[in-house]
Design a protein around this motif. Sequence first.
Motif, PDB file in Angstrom:
ATOM      1  N   ALA A 121       0.749  -1.299  -0.072  1.00  0.00           N
ATOM      2  CA  ALA A 121      -0.131   0.103   0.123  1.00  0.00           C
ATOM      3  C   ALA A 121       0.925   1.118  -0.117  1.00  0.00           C
ATOM      4  O   ALA A 121       0.497   2.263  -0.608  1.00  0.00           O
ATOM      5  N   ILE A 122       2.042   1.210   0.847  1.00  0.00           N
ATOM      6  CA  ILE A 122       2.862   2.198   0.838  1.00  0.00           C
ATOM      7  C   ILE A 122       3.495   2.463  -0.537  1.00  0.00           C
ATOM      8  O   ILE A 122       3.542   3.594  -1.014  1.00  0.00           O
ATOM      9  N   MET A 123       3.916   1.507  -0.825  1.00  0.00           N
ATOM     10  CA  MET A 123       4.573   1.587  -2.368  1.00  0.00           C
ATOM     11  C   MET A 123       3.666   2.338  -3.466  1.00  0.00           C
ATOM     12  O   MET A 123       3.966   3.119  -4.253  1.00  0.00           O
ATOM     13  N   ALA A 124       2.279   1.775  -3.478  1.00  0.00           N
ATOM     14  CA  ALA A 124       1.330   2.227  -4.547  1.00  0.00           C
ATOM     15  C   ALA A 124       1.196   3.739  -4.135  1.00  0.00           C
ATOM     16  O   ALA A 124       1.048   4.591  -5.224  1.00  0.00           O
ATOM     17  N   THR A 125       1.147   4.229  -2.886  1.00  0.00           N
ATOM     18  CA  THR A 125       0.752   5.708  -2.544  1.00  0.00           C
ATOM     19  C   THR A 125       2.025   6.416  -3.164  1.00  0.00           C
ATOM     20  O   THR A 125       1.822   7.341  -3.886  1.00  0.00           O
ATOM     21  N   VAL A 126       3.337   5.974  -2.705  1.00  0.00           N
ATOM     22  CA  VAL A 126       4.581   6.744  -3.350  1.00  0.00           C
ATOM     23  C   VAL A 126       4.590   6.709  -4.777  1.00  0.00           C
ATOM     24  O   VAL A 126       4.601   7.980  -5.390  1.00  0.00           O
ATOM     25  N   ALA A 127       4.244   5.523  -5.620  1.00  0.00           N
ATOM     26  CA  ALA A 127       4.061   5.714  -6.978  1.00  0.00           C
ATOM     27  C   ALA A 127       3.419   6.657  -7.530  1.00  0.00           C
ATOM     28  O   ALA A 127       3.394   7.292  -8.504  1.00  0.00           O
ATOM     29  N   ASP A 128       2.009   6.754  -6.832  1.00  0.00           N
ATOM     30  CA  ASP A 128       1.009   7.673  -7.168  1.00  0.00           C
ATOM     31  C   ASP A 128       1.600   9.160  -7.122  1.00  0.00           C
ATOM     32  O   ASP A 128       1.386   9.946  -8.164  1.00  0.00           O
ATOM     33  N   ILE A 129       2.088   9.271  -5.918  1.00  0.00           N
ATOM     34  CA  ILE A 129       2.517  10.831  -5.824  1.00  0.00           C
ATOM     35  C   ILE A 129       3.537  11.266  -6.707  1.00  0.00           C
ATOM     36  O   ILE A 129       3.659  12.363  -7.400  1.00  0.00           O
ATOM     37  N   THR A 136       9.583   8.055 -17.074  1.00  0.00           N
ATOM     38  CA  THR A 136       8.448   7.315 -16.586  1.00  0.00           C
ATOM     39  C   THR A 136       8.528   6.430 -15.285  1.00  0.00           C
ATOM     40  O   THR A 136       9.454   5.836 -15.056  1.00  0.00           O
ATOM     41  N   LEU A 137       7.617   6.544 -14.494  1.00  0.00           N
ATOM     42  CA  LEU A 137       7.536   5.821 -13.066  1.00  0.00           C
ATOM     43  C   LEU A 137       6.411   4.689 -13.187  1.00  0.00           C
ATOM     44  O   LEU A 137       5.312   5.079 -13.361  1.00  0.00           O
ATOM     45  N   ARG A 138       6.902   3.355 -13.085  1.00  0.00           N
ATOM     46  CA  ARG A 138       5.877   2.389 -13.402  1.00  0.00           C
ATOM     47  C   ARG A 138       5.787   1.597 -11.895  1.00  0.00           C
ATOM     48  O   ARG A 138       6.956   1.125 -11.453  1.00  0.00           O
ATOM     49  N   LEU A 139       4.887   0.924 -11.820  1.00  0.00           N
ATOM     50  CA  LEU A 139       4.543   0.126 -10.595  1.00  0.00           C
ATOM     51  C   LEU A 139       4.466  -1.197 -11.159  1.00  0.00           C
ATOM     52  O   LEU A 139       3.331  -1.451 -11.777  1.00  0.00           O
ATOM     53  N   GLU A 140       5.135  -2.121 -10.792  1.00  0.00           N
ATOM     54  CA  GLU A 140       5.262  -3.311 -11.323  1.00  0.00           C
ATOM     55  C   GLU A 140       4.146  -4.212 -10.423  1.00  0.00           C
ATOM     56  O   GLU A 140       3.892  -3.754  -9.431  1.00  0.00           O
ATOM     57  N   ALA A 141       3.779  -5.487 -10.864  1.00  0.00           N
ATOM     58  CA  ALA A 141       2.757  -6.248 -10.302  1.00  0.00           C
ATOM     59  C   ALA A 141       3.284  -6.584  -8.600  1.00  0.00           C
ATOM     60  O   ALA A 141       4.165  -6.814  -8.441  1.00  0.00           O
ATOM     61  N   ARG A 143       6.374  -5.606  10.167  1.00  0.00           N
ATOM     62  CA  ARG A 143       6.199  -4.978  11.247  1.00  0.00           C
ATOM     63  C   ARG A 143       7.099  -3.576  11.068  1.00  0.00           C
ATOM     64  O   ARG A 143       8.347  -3.917  10.820  1.00  0.00           O
ATOM     65  N   GLY A 144       6.591  -2.383  11.083  1.00  0.00           N
ATOM     66  CA  GLY A 144       7.502  -1.127  10.977  1.00  0.00           C
ATOM     67  C   GLY A 144       6.699  -0.058  11.224  1.00  0.00           C
ATOM     68  O   GLY A 144       5.797   0.010  11.705  1.00  0.00           O
ATOM     69  N   ASP A 145       7.494   1.049  10.648  1.00  0.00           N
ATOM     70  CA  ASP A 145       7.123   2.534  10.908  1.00  0.00           C
ATOM     71  C   ASP A 145       6.616   3.098   9.507  1.00  0.00           C
ATOM     72  O   ASP A 145       7.465   3.093   8.732  1.00  0.00           O
ATOM     73  N   ARG A 146       4.975   3.354   9.360  1.00  0.00           N
ATOM     74  CA  ARG A 146       4.785   3.713   8.182  1.00  0.00           C
ATOM     75  C   ARG A 146       5.502   4.979   7.623  1.00  0.00           C
ATOM     76  O   ARG A 146       6.047   5.069   6.452  1.00  0.00           O
ATOM     77  N   GLU A 147       5.658   6.019   8.532  1.00  0.00           N
ATOM     78  CA  GLU A 147       6.171   7.191   7.921  1.00  0.00           C
ATOM     79  C   GLU A 147       7.791   7.047   7.502  1.00  0.00           C
ATOM     80  O   GLU A 147       8.086   7.634   6.576  1.00  0.00           O
ATOM     81  N   LEU A 148       8.534   6.203   8.331  1.00  0.00           N
ATOM     82  CA  LEU A 148       9.857   5.956   7.742  1.00  0.00           C
ATOM     83  C   LEU A 148      10.077   5.317   6.657  1.00  0.00           C
ATOM     84  O   LEU A 148      10.783   5.544   5.891  1.00  0.00           O
ATOM     85  N   LEU A 149       9.089   4.361   6.594  1.00  0.00           N
ATOM     86  CA  LEU A 149       9.178   3.455   5.352  1.00  0.00           C
ATOM     87  C   LEU A 149       8.724   4.330   4.175  1.00  0.00           C
ATOM     88  O   LEU A 149       9.438   3.963   2.996  1.00  0.00           O
TER      89      LEU A 149
END
Length: 455
Positions: free
Chosen positions: A310-318, A329-334, A343-349
């Motif tokens: 989900a984080i990767m999709a948001t970053v690709a979107d922005i 060109t920025l591409r989001l692969e499958a 387990r992690g920190d959303r903001e840092l990732l």
Amino acid sequence: MHRGSLFRSTPFRLALTFGFLFVAAFAISGVVTYQLLARELAGALDASVSEIYSVTSTAYGVDDVEDLVSTINAYTGLSNSEDRVFSLVDRDGKRLAGNFTPPALPDGLSTVTAPQIGLSGDTIYRVNNGTIGGYRLVVGQSFTETDDLQEIALVSFGWALVITIAVAIAGGAFLASRAQRRMDGIARTMIDVSNGQLATRIPLHGRKDDIDEVSMQINQALDRLSGLVEGMRQVSADIAHELKTPLNRLRLTIEEAASRSEDRPELHSLMTDALAESDQLNATFEALLRISQIEAGSRRTRFQPIDLAAIMATVADIYGSVAEDNAQTLRLEALPDDPAMLRGDRELLTQLLVNLVENAINHCPAGTVISLGLARHGSEILATISDDGPGIPAAERDKVFRRLYRLDKSRTTPGNGLGLSLVRAISDLHGAEIRLEDNAPGLRVSMTFPSATTS
Ligand SMILES: Nc1ncnc2c1ncn2[C@@H]1O[C@H](COP(=O)(O)OP(=O)(O)OP(=O)(O)O)[C@@H](O)[C@H]1O
Ligand SMILES: [Mg+2]
């Protein structure tokens, strides 16, 4: 403890070696003792046979064999042929008394089997052969008693050996596992400390033995180390606190001066440059502090289950539109169908992915294709950010993680060489392994995260 590493464990190997030496020493002393006992018994049997011979022969009077014959007959009648044998023969070999007729035998002591002296069974005898007044007297005693004693000794020794081996194995395993548990305690503490948990200490046993002594010294070193680190952190925090306000005031002052000098173009341009430098100074300062804070590891306590896809999709979107503005060109692969939980920190990732995408956008020319990808490998999640730009030469790939390090060709692009240091600090905090690889052409950054299910 892992089974494969059992044989690499020093306490286990020591216990095994000492157990083996203990059992070997016991076995050798047992064999020596048994040999001595066997020799002693053989000597005693010889003495006994010689004594029976001499006691029997005292019944012989000069030229009077009758007493001897009756003595031998009496002895023969009293004893069992399995146990003792007697024989008296005359010059012609005719048996006068006793329970066997001896074959030709050497003078003195020798060993014969029952069939050799015409008896049935498999008894073995020690016999003494001699002549008295022309008569041949042979007395013998069987090995049965000696053999019985030797067998008792052998069986006792066998049991003692079994007990010794059992005690050596049980005692060795107990001592080795006790020592190993304490070694594991030290290893666990050191792993925690190297993961940033500086408050962890080695548990002490309380006996003040050598392992406790070493543990105490390590704990003291850790006290000093955490004191120093805490001191440095405090100094950094103090500096940040002390400098933040003056730096901000400096920026505001320069901004004010810049706006007031608009009518003097020469001065205004200098003021604008000073403002840009001040912004750069603020950015570098904040990034350095942020890296130190992340390396301190305290944010780990705020870790939550997070979907990296989900984080990767948001970053690709922005960043899709930013890349587009740059003619890239920025591409989001499958992405995997199910969430890629870790387990992690959303903001840092998010910051980590942003830094890598910004690097590709800033350090690659127009026309570059940037790809973001995510895959699951068993219990791990593999994230990749790749581009087909100029890449980083193999010799520089380790160095770019250092603070403030930039490639020569990037001197003219904006930035302060802290982006990848921050990426490394964030990936270390999440227990991820990060690699810079050749994308032929371009750069591929791969990160392997442990998934939430295994941590
Ligand atoms: N995708 C890439 N392609 C080519 N070179 C790269 C790429 N990413 C990083 N580099 C090189 O690695 C250097 C270090 O990167 P890093 O992100 O640490 O600093 P920066 O991007 O220069 O500055 P900052 O990120 O702090 O704004 C960069 O200066 C650049 O030379
Ligand atoms: Mg960067």
